[in-house]
Design a protein around this motif. Structure first.
Motif, short mmCIF file in Angstrom:
data_model
loop_
_atom_site.label_atom_id
_atom_site.label_comp_id
_atom_site.label_asym_id
_atom_site.label_seq_id
_atom_site.Cartn_x
_atom_site.Cartn_y
_atom_site.Cartn_z
N ALA A 154 13.05 36.80 11.43
CA ALA A 154 14.21 36.86 10.54
C ALA A 154 15.30 35.88 10.95
O ALA A 154 16.11 35.46 10.11
N HIS A 155 15.34 35.51 12.22
CA HIS A 155 16.39 34.62 12.71
C HIS A 155 15.81 33.33 13.30
O HIS A 155 16.40 32.72 14.18
N ARG A 156 14.69 32.92 12.77
CA ARG A 156 13.95 31.77 13.31
C ARG A 156 14.81 30.53 13.43
O ARG A 156 14.71 29.77 14.40
N HIS A 157 15.69 30.29 12.45
CA HIS A 157 16.50 29.07 12.44
C HIS A 157 17.97 29.34 12.71
O HIS A 157 18.82 28.49 12.42
N ASP A 158 18.28 30.49 13.26
CA ASP A 158 19.68 30.87 13.47
C ASP A 158 20.15 30.66 14.92
O ASP A 158 21.30 30.97 15.23
N GLY A 159 19.27 30.20 15.78
CA GLY A 159 19.61 30.16 17.19
C GLY A 159 20.86 29.36 17.52
O GLY A 159 21.72 29.82 18.29
N TYR A 160 21.01 28.18 16.95
CA TYR A 160 22.14 27.33 17.29
C TYR A 160 23.45 27.90 16.76
O TYR A 160 24.49 27.85 17.43
N GLU A 161 23.40 28.48 15.56
CA GLU A 161 24.61 29.09 15.00
C GLU A 161 25.03 30.31 15.82
O GLU A 161 26.21 30.48 16.15
N LEU A 162 24.07 31.16 16.18
CA LEU A 162 24.37 32.35 16.97
C LEU A 162 24.87 31.97 18.36
O LEU A 162 25.83 32.57 18.88
N TYR A 163 24.24 30.97 18.98
CA TYR A 163 24.63 30.56 20.32
C TYR A 163 26.06 30.00 20.32
O TYR A 163 26.87 30.32 21.20
N GLY A 164 26.36 29.18 19.32
CA GLY A 164 27.70 28.61 19.24
C GLY A 164 28.76 29.63 18.96
O GLY A 164 29.89 29.54 19.45
N ARG A 165 28.42 30.65 18.18
CA ARG A 165 29.40 31.67 17.80
C ARG A 165 29.64 32.67 18.92
O ARG A 165 30.77 33.11 19.15
N TYR A 166 28.58 33.04 19.64
CA TYR A 166 28.70 34.17 20.57
C TYR A 166 28.46 33.84 22.05
O TYR A 166 28.72 34.69 22.89
N VAL A 167 27.95 32.64 22.36
CA VAL A 167 27.63 32.35 23.76
C VAL A 167 28.48 31.20 24.26
O VAL A 167 29.50 31.40 24.92
N ASN A 168 28.08 29.96 24.00
CA ASN A 168 28.81 28.78 24.47
C ASN A 168 29.00 27.83 23.29
O ASN A 168 28.03 27.22 22.83
N PRO A 169 30.23 27.67 22.79
CA PRO A 169 30.43 26.86 21.57
C PRO A 169 30.14 25.38 21.77
O PRO A 169 29.88 24.66 20.79
N GLN A 170 30.16 24.90 23.02
CA GLN A 170 29.96 23.47 23.26
C GLN A 170 28.49 23.07 23.27
O GLN A 170 28.15 21.93 22.95
N GLN A 171 27.61 24.00 23.67
CA GLN A 171 26.21 23.61 23.83
C GLN A 171 25.56 23.15 22.53
O GLN A 171 24.90 22.10 22.51
N PRO A 172 25.71 23.87 21.42
CA PRO A 172 25.11 23.37 20.18
C PRO A 172 25.69 22.02 19.76
O PRO A 172 24.96 21.16 19.25
N LYS A 173 26.99 21.80 20.00
CA LYS A 173 27.60 20.51 19.64
C LYS A 173 26.94 19.37 20.40
O LYS A 173 26.62 18.32 19.82
N VAL A 174 26.75 19.57 21.71
CA VAL A 174 26.13 18.52 22.53
C VAL A 174 24.70 18.26 22.07
O VAL A 174 24.29 17.10 21.91
N LEU A 175 23.94 19.31 21.84
CA LEU A 175 22.54 19.15 21.47
C LEU A 175 22.39 18.51 20.09
O LEU A 175 21.49 17.69 19.87
N HIS A 176 23.27 18.86 19.17
CA HIS A 176 23.25 18.22 17.84
C HIS A 176 23.57 16.73 17.98
O HIS A 176 22.93 15.89 17.35
#
Length: 455
Positions: free
Chosen positions: A11-33
């Motif tokens: 159900a959340h196959r493609h939600d990892g980066y959005e969830l990680y940025g919202r609830y864990v570390n906001p900088q990590q998805p930005k760097v990886l993108h």
């Protein structure tokens, strides 16, 4: 209603980066993108990762050295299934189960001269224990560490961390002192002050893959012991066969007083760390029944962690992975050294076994040199990052490198000639473009500069 992990992941196959940025570390998805590492990995096996489109990526990072046996090793997986199915009593806190003792016995058999083991959950916890044990055993408070060292990020281990970018913003730290790597005179000067508990050192530094001169550990141990201080070898990344010996300090004739381990001991499944030490060190710490819990942690010696450790050691021995690391590492370094003769941008190839550092320097061609200078003005380490991205995006090979012009190769110890050929051919293509000063690699470099300026 039953918990359905498969359905949750689907159900959340493609939600990892959005969830990680919202609830864990906001900088990590930005760097990886930004650098194009924003893949969705769906499975992993051996030395390879596979994304949602089925593309295969060669893993020359191995979780910063975690996957010595490769990803999802079937023997370790089965052992963990067996442990779960056994429904053993765990973390009762007031018992002495057999698995911690068995794993300690196996570890100490690989480290002659050491007598006891403290189990914990990570490398930084193992270092924290080592620092406490050294202070307790010697009655002194100051620990010496080496420039550019990395020993973890909790407060004690950060105090012996030689990388300014990790220390910034977390002062005040403990009053420990750095010396240049391999500088016996500097060590002797600190020891003459009479307040040094220990020297902590990585036999091969994880950051930049730097090594002390041959014989330094042996000479340092002698000097330390003459002044009543201890030698701590941090083998969190270099241990378990990574350098072609079971422990990297075993390239010399030396027995440390304390050794820290983690990463590969987990088998890539369950975090586990350990601090090995000589008997007298433990006897100072646990000096009476009143001090039975003077240093402890709730999750020490858990069933799954101990099982993962035992199975990992079995695989290392059964599959000859230490010997394979020595053989394959020599083949890889030889091929890369020959490449350095062709490309002046590759300034140095160093390391032991399958822990290899590749250092870059200004290329000779005018066009490439101009582009190099542009990157250096923006931030040191951008050229190495450019190489990392080129290897990943063009050749689907994952390596690491940042904050210095060095990339590090720490692949699983089970790689062979196929992976050596795969990497060297891809790296040769990247260096060819880099030496010309044109092509996609430099286009990405200019993009990196713009991102750095904006940030």
């Amino acid at each position: 209603m039953d918990f359905d992990l498969a359905a949750l992941l689907a159900a959340h196959r493609h939600d990892g980066y959005e969830l990680y940025g919202r609830y864990v570390n906001p900088q990590q998805p930005k760097v990886l993108h930004m650098i194009g590492f924003d893949k969705v990995y769906e499975r992993a096996e051996g030395a390879y990762l596979y994304d949602a489109e089925g593309n295969q990526y060669a893993d020359f990072l191995s979780g910063f050295g975690v996957f010595a046996a490769g990803r999802n090793h079937p023997v370790i997986r089965q052992a963990l299934h067996d442990a779960l199915d056994a429904q053993l009593a765990d973390w009762t806190q007031f018992d002495c189960p057999p698995l911690p003792g068995l794993l300690a016995q196996k570890l100490l058999a690989k480290a002659p001269g050491l007598d006891r083991v403290f189990f914990c959950n990570s490398g930084t916890e193992a270092v924290e224990a080592a620092l406490k044990f050294a202070r307790c055993a010697t009655g002194r408070r100051r620990v010496i560490y080496c420039d550019h060292a990395f020993h973890g990020l909790t407060t004690g281990s950060l105090s012996v961390n030689g990388s300014a970018e990790f220390r910034s913003g977390f002062d005040p730290l403990l009053p420990d002192t750095s010396i240049p790597l391999g500088d016996l005179d500097a060590l002797a000067a600190e020891l003459r002050r009479g307040d040094v508990a220990a020297l902590i050192i990585e036999p091969v530094q994880g950051k930049g893959v730097h090594m002390p001169p041959d014989g330094f550990l042996t000479a340092a141990a002698k000097l330390l012991h003459e002044h009543g201080a201890l030698l701590i070898c941090d083998e969190v990344q270099s241990g378990f066969g990574r350098t072609g010996k079971f422990f990297a300090y075993q390239h010399e004739d030396v027995t440390p007083d304390i050794v820290t381990v983690a990463k590969a001991l987990s088998g890539g499944f369950v975090p586990v760390g350990a601090t090995l030490a000589k008997g007298p060190v433990f006897e100072k710490v646990y000096s009476s029944m009143d001090r039975v819990m003077v240093h402890s942690t709730t999750f020490k010696g858990g069933v799954l962690a101990m099982t993962a450790g035992l199975a990992s050691l079995h695989v290392l021995d059964d599959e000859g992975l230490v010997e394979n690391a020595a053989r394959t590492g020599t083949a890889l370094r030889t091929a890369l050294t020959m490449m350095a003769e062709r490309f002046d941008v590759l300034a140095d190839v160093r390391g032991r076994g399958l822990m290899i550092g590749l250092e870059f320097d200004k290329p000779s061609s005018l066009r490439a040199r101009t582009s190099w200078n542009m990157l250096q003005k923006a931030r040191v380490g951008l050229f190495a990052q450019m190489v990392v991205v080129a290897l990943f995006q063009r050749h689907r090979i994952q390596v690491s490198g940042d904050h210095m012009e060095v990339i590090k190769l720490i692949p699983p110890l089970m790689i062979g000639d196929t992976e050596v050929k795969l990497f060297t051919e891809a790296f040769g293509e990247v260096l060819e473009d880099a030496s010309k000063g044109s092509g996609l690699i430099w286009e990405f470099g200019r993009t990196l500069v713009k991102q750095v300026v904006r940030s």
